[in-house]
Design an enzyme around this catalytic site. Structure first.
Site: not given
Ligand code: RRO
Length: 302
Positions: A128, A72-73, A241, A190, A46, A263
């Site tokens: 998220c 944390g993106l 998932g 998610n 992302s 994933g």
């Molecule tokens: O970056 C993350 O911590 C994160 C994101 Br953006 C998300 O959409 N889902 C996740 O499990 N971690």
């Protein structure tokens, strides 16, 4: 002859296994490796407006039946990300750009950039589980979701797939709002808000305390979401998932999914997981007399 090709809106995939966002989707090199290992499509990490370092460590930990993360993106920001996309010319499968933003304007801006960079579709990360200001504040509200999708659809002509959360009230209400906004499909789900406490230190393991739980443990929740969304929506549903084996992928398709994202299993089983799932699915289809994914998609809904 069995054909495992699948369609998601106008995207044509040679098989229904897609790399989920957040795993190996940040550099051109890793995306090329995934494409060469047989994935049907790739979703990028992302990407937001500005570079972000993410949270300090620990950001991910293996727990019972899955992984708990609070990255944390972290991402290079949309301008810097162009360099990676410029280098993936030879990838011959669809690449879906995942984006996050704080409002519909940011989402629309980022989606337009991704389209200009040449990507094939957009995944809207509305879900998220632990990013303040970006995730569930947006993805929990049908009105905001409808508006974000509508604004993005005004700006781009490639397909748009919002990624939904099971932490946000009734996922079908959110899915319907996305469909009303013009979404070309939805992605469910998610990671789930979760926590792991170290009993020796007597405190949460993750720096951010709360994280997102993914992997096998969340599969029954995700399959239920895919089932409910497939029953109520007219647009395609992509399941994600806990997909680790061909049996998992078949289960999602029986619940109505037209494709699955993978994933955590890339971490557990390596990049051969895409080809292994496809081979197993083909064998099962032959044994059951199904010639195409459409022949058994949603059979469990009946
Ligand atoms: O970056 C993350 O911590 C994160 C994101 Br953006 C998300 O959409 N889902 C996740 O499990 N971690």
């Amino acid at each position: 002859m069995v054909n495992i090709g699948t369609r998601i809106s106008e995207l044509k995939l040679r098989n229904p296994t897609i790399l989920a966002s957040g795993i190996l989707g940040e550099t051109s090199g890793s995306m090329k490796r995934v494409a060469s290992c047989g994935a049907g499509a790739i979703v990028t990490k992302s990407i937001g407006m500005k570079p972000r370092e993410g949270y300090p460590n620990p950001t991910a930990v293996e727990i019972e039946c899955g992984i708990l993360n609070s990255m944390g993106l972290p991402n290079p920001g949309i301008e810097e990300f162009k360099k990676e996309i410029d280098e993936i010319d030879e990838i011959d499968i669809p690449v879906i750009g995942s984006i996050f933003g704080k409002d519909e304007k940011e989402f629309a801006f980022l989606a337009k950039k991704m389209e200009e960079y040449g990507l094939d579709a957009i995944e809207l990360n509305l879900s998220c589980p632990h990013a303040r200001g970006y995730g569930l504040e947006i993805g929990s509200s049908p009105d905001i979701v409808r508006e974000v999708v509508r604004e993005v659809k005004k700006k781009v002509s490639i397909p748009v797939f919002p990624k939904l959360s099971a932490n946000a009230g009734d996922i079908v209400d959110i899915g319907k709002a996305a469909e009303e906004g013009g979404a070309d499909g939805v992605v469910a789900i998610n990671s789930l808000r979760a926590m792991k406490i170290d009993i020796h230190l007597k405190k949460p393991i993750l720096y951010n305390r709360v994280g997102g739980y993914s992997g096998k443990g969340i599969k029954p929740v995700a399959v239920r979401c895919v089932y409910e969304l497939s029953r109520e929506l007219d647009i395609p549903v992509i399941g994600v998932g806990g997909v680790e084996t061909w049996e998992d992928a078949v289960e999602y398709i029986l619940a109505g999914a037209c494709a699955v994202q993978i994933g955590a299993a890339v971490y557990y089983r390596g990049l051969s997981v895409f080809a292994e799932i496809c081979e197993g699915m083909k064998r099962w289809m032959e044994e059951n007399g199904f010639e195409s994914i459409e022949d058994f998609r949603g059979v469990a809904l009946k």
